[in-house]
Structure formats: structure tokens, C-alpha cells
Design a protein around this motif. Structure first.
Motif, mmCIF file in Angstrom:
data_model
loop_
_atom_site.group_PDB
_atom_site.id
_atom_site.type_symbol
_atom_site.label_atom_id
_atom_site.label_comp_id
_atom_site.label_asym_id
_atom_site.label_seq_id
_atom_site.Cartn_x
_atom_site.Cartn_y
_atom_site.Cartn_z
ATOM 1 N N ALA A 27 0.820 -1.212 0.000
ATOM 2 C CA ALA A 27 0.000 0.000 0.000
ATOM 3 C C ALA A 27 0.856 1.266 0.000
ATOM 4 C CB ALA A 27 -0.931 -0.001 1.204
ATOM 5 N N TYR A 52 1.807 -1.941 -7.200
ATOM 6 C CA TYR A 52 1.500 -1.335 -5.906
ATOM 7 C C TYR A 52 0.028 -0.939 -5.805
ATOM 8 C CZ TYR A 52 6.552 -1.179 -5.628
ATOM 9 O OH TYR A 52 7.885 -1.536 -5.619
ATOM 10 N N VAL A 87 -6.331 5.263 7.224
ATOM 11 C CA VAL A 87 -5.561 4.031 7.438
ATOM 12 C C VAL A 87 -6.377 3.044 8.280
ATOM 13 C CG1 VAL A 87 -3.510 3.087 8.598
ATOM 14 C CG2 VAL A 87 -3.307 5.127 7.151
ATOM 15 N N LEU A 92 -5.106 -0.888 7.150
ATOM 16 C CA LEU A 92 -3.698 -1.031 6.770
ATOM 17 C C LEU A 92 -2.820 -1.179 8.015
ATOM 18 C CD1 LEU A 92 -3.436 1.798 4.064
ATOM 19 C CD2 LEU A 92 -4.033 -0.614 3.735
ATOM 20 N N PHE A 95 2.222 0.699 5.471
ATOM 21 C CA PHE A 95 2.042 1.506 4.272
ATOM 22 C C PHE A 95 3.201 2.469 4.090
ATOM 23 C CE2 PHE A 95 0.250 4.250 7.509
ATOM 24 C CZ PHE A 95 0.479 5.553 7.077
ATOM 25 N N THR A 96 3.389 2.862 2.837
ATOM 26 C CA THR A 96 4.324 3.915 2.456
ATOM 27 C C THR A 96 3.520 5.187 2.263
ATOM 28 O OG1 THR A 96 5.776 2.344 1.334
ATOM 29 C CG2 THR A 96 5.984 4.664 0.703
ATOM 30 N N ARG A 117 2.589 1.875 11.834
ATOM 31 C CA ARG A 117 2.100 1.406 10.544
ATOM 32 C C ARG A 117 2.747 2.143 9.382
ATOM 33 N NH1 ARG A 117 -4.130 2.260 11.997
ATOM 34 N NH2 ARG A 117 -3.149 4.166 12.779
#
Length: 299
Positions: A27, A52, A87, A92, A95-96, A117
Motif C-alpha cells: 500500500a 503497488y 488508514v 492497513l 504503508f508507504t 504502521r
């Protein structure tokens, strides 16, 4: 292809969120800035959606999302709260975060919050808050380049824009940053359609009105704020900064001293791009972003 859904959040706003790529991909949340929307990433999506999971909200006050009218609703902690509420909603746990312009300001603040996260940070032409505020006080060129912030904060600025016309404001917004001839007519029409929705342009300006950053007038000597004189926490997550070196609003001096504020920093300078790098030179962002993610995700 970008898919859209509206997500009511625990912060009290509903965001319009575009997504692309495989649902089981790693993500990436991408946050746009002013005066844009999820469409900031229109050139990047085709370069990343093969692998992605791209999540691209219109931030509060922009385009298809809710647009509160009180400037207090745009203090930095509010969009940061929106981010983590999104989020939560999406479930999630890794994640980036990628941010451009105001989206980058939100991203710096989110990384400093230390949420486990958020694993990787990518910032595109958005200054670290310490360096930006210091430069507005100590560097005459950056102070001069940032006087538009004072104009945006002025009461009635939105009425002045409506009086001059959206076409004129469009030209003023992008002239000096990109070749206007490179923006197709349908893109220009989409910008104006988003800006001219009732209440939206005021909400967009409220990002500047609600921000704590101090922009002194030219030639005035002011002291450094207390927060610049105290020890400031470093960013702990691995961070990639990609900078269009022709940026006339946020000068490349914003990179100076960044290594002292980020524990694990990679900087990619793009010589032939300006402030709107994500769609002006999307490959120049997608390439180092892929390299960064592959090195950190191990795939």
C-alpha cells in the motif's frame, strides 16, 4: 484505471479516494497539495499500478472531499488525523506515505508522530517544518518567494480571484512553474471545475490560513520561534526526498541540513523539473520511488 469511493472518517469528514493497482499490492498513500487533488498523481499511476496498491485521497477542502469552512479545521493536526483515520478504515498495518507540497507537510508531521504502521516516507518538493520556518526568517530569497502565502491568507482573496476570473488565476498559478502549453485544455477545465465548486476555494485557502507557519514581510527582522530553538525529534522511518530543482516557490535550500533531521535519508535531485514534478516529470519520481521501495520491501 483509477477507482473511486467516498470514505466517511472518524474525524467527521468524508474523503473522496481514488485507488489503482492490485488490492494485495504493497500500500502507498499519496497526498497531493495546493491547488490540486488526487489528479496530482495522474502521470505516476500508470508507472506504478502494475505492482503497488495506490491510494489517492482528495484531502479535506479539495475537489470531491468535504470542505469545512473554518480555518481552524486546517491546522496540520487535522489532515494528519484524516490520514490515520483513513488508514484505520482501510485496515492497513503497513504503508508507504508519499506527499507533495501540502501533502508533504502532512507527511512530515505524520512521520514525526511515530505511528508504527507508517513504514516508509517519500516527500516531493515539500520542506521539513524546521528548515522551512528557519529559511523564512533567515533567507531573503525564500521569504520573497513565499509572500504568496500572505496573499492567500488575506480576507477576501477568493473574491479577488473570482473577480479576475478562473482562467487568469490558472495562468498565475502555473506560469513560472511549468510550460502552460504542456497542460491540455481538458486538464485546465478539470482544475477550474474543482476550484469553482461552492466553498471549495475558500477551503483550499484555509490550508494557509490555518497553518502555524510565520511568513514575515520582506526586510523585517524577526526572532526565531521557540520551537526552532529546542531539540526537534528526528524522523525515524526510512525517507526518500525527491526535489525538482527548478522549484521557484520552495527553493532547493530546503534540502540543506535535512540529513540532521532524518535518520535514514536518501535525496534525489531532478535538475530539469520544477514544483509540479509529479505530473511534469512523472518518470523522474516513479524511478527512484520504485528503487526505494524495492530496497525497503525486499521485492
Amino acid at each position: 484505471m483509477i477507482r473511486f469511493a467516498r470514505h466517511p472518517l472518524s474525524t467527521g469528514v468524508t474523503l473522496n479516494v481514488g485507488t489503482a493497482g492490485p488490492e494485495d499490492g504493497a500500500a502507498i498513500i499519496l497526498l497531493h497539495g495546493f491547488p490540486e487533488s488526487h489528479r496530482t498523481w495522474r502521470g505516476v499511476v500508470p508507472l506504478l499500478e502494475d505492482k503497488y496498491r495506490l491510494i489517492m485521497p482528495d484531502q479535506r477542502g479539495f475537489a470531491g472531499s468535504d470542505a469545512p469552512q473554518d480555518p481552524k479545521d486546517y491546522a496540520t493536526d487535522k489532515p494528519v488525523a484524516d490520514l490515520f483515520a483513513l488508514v484505520d478504515r482501510l485496515g492497513l498495518d503497513d504503508f508507504t506515505l508519499v506527499g507533495h507540497d501540502w501533502g508533504g507537510a502532512v507527511s512530515w508531521a505524520a512521520a514525526l508522530r511515530g505511528d508504527p504502521r507508517l513504514k516508509r516516507l517519500v516527500v516531493v518538493n515539500a520542506p521539513h517544518p524546521v528548515i522551512f520556518q528557519k529559511s523564512l526568517i533567515e533567507d531573503a530569497d525564500q521569504r520573497a518567494a513565499s509572500q504568496y502565502i500572505t496573499a492567500f491568507r488575506a480576507p477576501g482573496f477568493e473574491q479577488a480571484v473570482e473577480a479576475m476570473g478562473w482562467d487568469t488565476f490558472f495562468d498565475k498559478s502555473f506560469t513560472g512553474h511549468v510550460d502552460l502549453a504542456a497542460i491540455p485544455p481538458e486538464e485546465k477545465a478539470q482544475y477550474i471545475a474543482e476550484w469553482s465548486q461552492p466553498g471549495v476555494f475558500t477551503a483550499m485557502l484555509n490550508w494557509y490560513r490555518g497553518a502555524a507557519v510565520m511568513v514575515p514581510p520582506p526586510g523585517v527582522t524577526v526572532p526565531l520561534p521557540d520551537f526552532l530553538l529546542r531539540a526537534f525529534p528526528t524522523v525515524k522511518v526510512p525517507t526518500l526526498v525527491v526535489w525538482g530543482m527548478r522549484d521557484k516557490a520552495l527553493l532547493p535550500l530546503q534540502l540543506d541540513g535535512l540529513d540532521a533531521l532524518v535518520d535514514d535519508l536518501t535525496v534525489e535531485r531532478v535538475a530539469d523539473a520544477g514544483h509540479f514534478l509529479p505530473w511534469e516529470k512523472p518518470q523522474a519520481l516513479a524511478r527512484p520511488l520504485r528503487t526505494f521501495l524495492e530496497s525497503r520491501l525486499g521485492a
